[in-house]
Design a protein around this motif. Structure first.
Motif, mmCIF file in Angstrom:
data_model
loop_
_atom_site.group_PDB
_atom_site.id
_atom_site.type_symbol
_atom_site.label_atom_id
_atom_site.label_comp_id
_atom_site.label_asym_id
_atom_site.label_seq_id
_atom_site.Cartn_x
_atom_site.Cartn_y
_atom_site.Cartn_z
ATOM 1 N N SER A 1 -11.343 6.815 -4.627
ATOM 2 C CA SER A 1 -10.673 7.591 -3.179
ATOM 3 C C SER A 1 -10.898 6.409 -2.256
ATOM 4 N N ILE A 2 -10.293 6.929 -1.308
ATOM 5 C CA ILE A 2 -10.435 6.107 0.224
ATOM 6 C C ILE A 2 -10.064 6.948 1.265
ATOM 7 N N THR A 3 -10.927 6.828 2.422
ATOM 8 C CA THR A 3 -10.708 7.647 3.548
ATOM 9 C C THR A 3 -9.555 7.137 4.391
ATOM 10 N N GLY A 4 -9.027 7.881 5.167
ATOM 11 C CA GLY A 4 -7.911 7.707 6.017
ATOM 12 C C GLY A 4 -8.075 6.454 6.758
ATOM 13 N N THR A 5 -9.159 5.925 7.245
ATOM 14 C CA THR A 5 -9.421 4.820 7.932
ATOM 15 C C THR A 5 -9.356 3.452 7.100
ATOM 16 N N GLY A 6 -9.589 3.832 5.777
ATOM 17 C CA GLY A 6 -9.788 2.782 4.808
ATOM 18 C C GLY A 6 -11.269 2.225 4.761
ATOM 19 N N ARG A 7 -12.061 2.639 5.519
ATOM 20 C CA ARG A 7 -13.456 2.059 5.697
ATOM 21 C C ARG A 7 -14.417 2.446 4.464
ATOM 22 N N THR A 8 -14.124 3.502 3.914
ATOM 23 C CA THR A 8 -14.941 4.128 2.894
ATOM 24 C C THR A 8 -14.108 4.358 1.452
ATOM 25 N N VAL A 9 -14.750 3.852 0.446
ATOM 26 C CA VAL A 9 -14.296 4.066 -0.689
ATOM 27 C C VAL A 9 -15.131 4.305 -1.802
ATOM 28 N N ASP A 10 -14.803 5.041 -2.874
ATOM 29 C CA ASP A 10 -15.431 5.829 -3.781
ATOM 30 C C ASP A 10 -14.984 5.496 -5.117
ATOM 31 N N TYR A 11 -15.835 5.235 -6.123
ATOM 32 C CA TYR A 11 -15.225 5.202 -7.523
ATOM 33 C C TYR A 11 -16.188 5.853 -8.497
ATOM 34 N N THR A 12 -15.360 6.157 -9.555
ATOM 35 C CA THR A 12 -16.421 6.810 -10.415
ATOM 36 C C THR A 12 -17.030 5.611 -11.316
ATOM 37 N N GLU A 13 -18.217 5.951 -11.910
ATOM 38 C CA GLU A 13 -18.931 5.024 -12.467
ATOM 39 C C GLU A 13 -18.277 4.193 -13.662
ATOM 40 N N ASP A 14 -17.503 4.757 -14.336
ATOM 41 C CA ASP A 14 -16.587 4.271 -15.543
ATOM 42 C C ASP A 14 -15.549 2.775 -15.080
ATOM 43 N N VAL A 15 -15.026 3.191 -13.628
ATOM 44 C CA VAL A 15 -14.363 2.027 -13.490
ATOM 45 C C VAL A 15 -14.751 1.081 -12.256
ATOM 46 N N ARG A 16 -16.035 1.475 -11.732
ATOM 47 C CA ARG A 16 -16.693 0.557 -10.649
ATOM 48 C C ARG A 16 -16.702 -0.811 -11.192
ATOM 49 N N GLY A 17 -16.277 -1.941 -10.328
ATOM 50 C CA GLY A 17 -16.343 -3.229 -10.793
ATOM 51 C C GLY A 17 -15.005 -3.634 -11.360
ATOM 52 N N ARG A 18 -14.105 -2.840 -11.946
ATOM 53 C CA ARG A 18 -13.042 -3.024 -12.448
ATOM 54 C C ARG A 18 -11.823 -2.887 -11.786
ATOM 55 N N PHE A 19 -11.945 -1.330 -11.083
ATOM 56 C CA PHE A 19 -10.651 -1.114 -10.377
ATOM 57 C C PHE A 19 -11.249 -1.114 -8.843
ATOM 58 N N THR A 20 -9.853 -1.341 -7.956
ATOM 59 C CA THR A 20 -9.916 -1.159 -6.642
ATOM 60 C C THR A 20 -8.891 -0.591 -6.127
ATOM 61 N N ILE A 21 -9.381 0.381 -4.996
ATOM 62 C CA ILE A 21 -8.261 1.181 -4.383
ATOM 63 C C ILE A 21 -8.529 0.451 -2.818
ATOM 64 N N SER A 22 -7.021 0.385 -2.526
ATOM 65 C CA SER A 22 -6.819 -0.095 -1.311
ATOM 66 C C SER A 22 -5.634 0.791 -0.693
ATOM 67 N N ARG A 23 -5.151 0.717 0.591
ATOM 68 C CA ARG A 23 -4.036 1.184 1.335
ATOM 69 C C ARG A 23 -3.473 0.281 2.585
ATOM 70 N N ASP A 24 -2.490 0.352 2.426
ATOM 71 C CA ASP A 24 -1.405 -0.132 3.602
ATOM 72 C C ASP A 24 -0.733 0.982 4.474
ATOM 73 N N ASN A 25 -1.452 1.321 5.266
ATOM 74 C CA ASN A 25 -0.898 2.447 6.185
ATOM 75 C C ASN A 25 0.656 2.166 6.636
ATOM 76 N N ALA A 26 0.918 1.079 7.222
ATOM 77 C CA ALA A 26 2.130 0.813 7.657
ATOM 78 C C ALA A 26 3.135 0.752 6.538
ATOM 79 N N LYS A 27 2.801 0.737 5.323
ATOM 80 C CA LYS A 27 4.063 1.202 4.287
ATOM 81 C C LYS A 27 3.637 2.553 3.694
ATOM 82 N N ASN A 28 2.827 3.263 4.067
ATOM 83 C CA ASN A 28 2.463 4.639 3.664
ATOM 84 C C ASN A 28 2.122 4.598 2.261
ATOM 85 N N THR A 29 1.451 3.586 1.717
ATOM 86 C CA THR A 29 1.065 3.371 0.510
ATOM 87 C C THR A 29 -0.292 3.068 0.019
ATOM 88 N N VAL A 30 -0.948 3.631 -1.198
ATOM 89 C CA VAL A 30 -1.922 3.462 -1.609
ATOM 90 C C VAL A 30 -1.745 2.647 -3.043
#
Length: 123
Positions: free
Chosen positions: A49-78
């Motif tokens: 998950s990622i906050t609206g500001t993008g400053r805080t992210v969280d991962y389940t332990e199973d995927v930490r270090g392998r998955f990356t969440i990001s957002r591009d608010n200009a394109k309404n995309t995560v």
């Protein structure tokens, strides 16, 4: 708000996929966004998950270090970049939006859900 998830597919173990979630509404810029997954016969569970500001992210332990969440608010995309995929990552992946703007791990915190995109990882 309508969410459209895409990017799933079939990949070999060790491979990568990049999931995208596009929102129909520009107000998603203030929403917390999450990715969840549901394997056949199992409950839907939190992935990242990622906050609206993008400053805080969280991962389940199973995927930490392998998955990356990001957002591009200009394109309404995560995005969810998934590397070093394992067969146990096989599931339908759902994106979700939380009007509260938080990066919650809890399903019921989310107000809007996409239709899901299937990720299959072969061994």
């Amino acid at each position: 708000v309508q969410l459209q998830a895409s990017g799933g597919g079939l990949v070999q173990a060790g491979g990568s996929l990049r999931l995208s979630c596009v929102a129909s509404d520009g107000t998603m810029n203030d929403y917390g966004m999450g990715w969840f997954r549901q394997a056949p016969g199992r409950e839907r569970t939190f992935v990242a998950s990622i906050t609206g500001t993008g400053r805080t992210v969280d991962y389940t332990e199973d995927v930490r270090g392998r998955f990356t969440i990001s957002r591009d608010n200009a394109k309404n995309t995560v995005h969810l970049q998934m590397n070093s995929l394992k067969p146990e990552d096989t599931a339908v992946y759902f994106c979700a939006a939380d009007r509260g703007g938080l990066a919650s791990r809890i399903l019921r915190a989310y107000n809007y859900w996409g239709q899901g995109t299937l990720v299959t990882v072969s061994s």
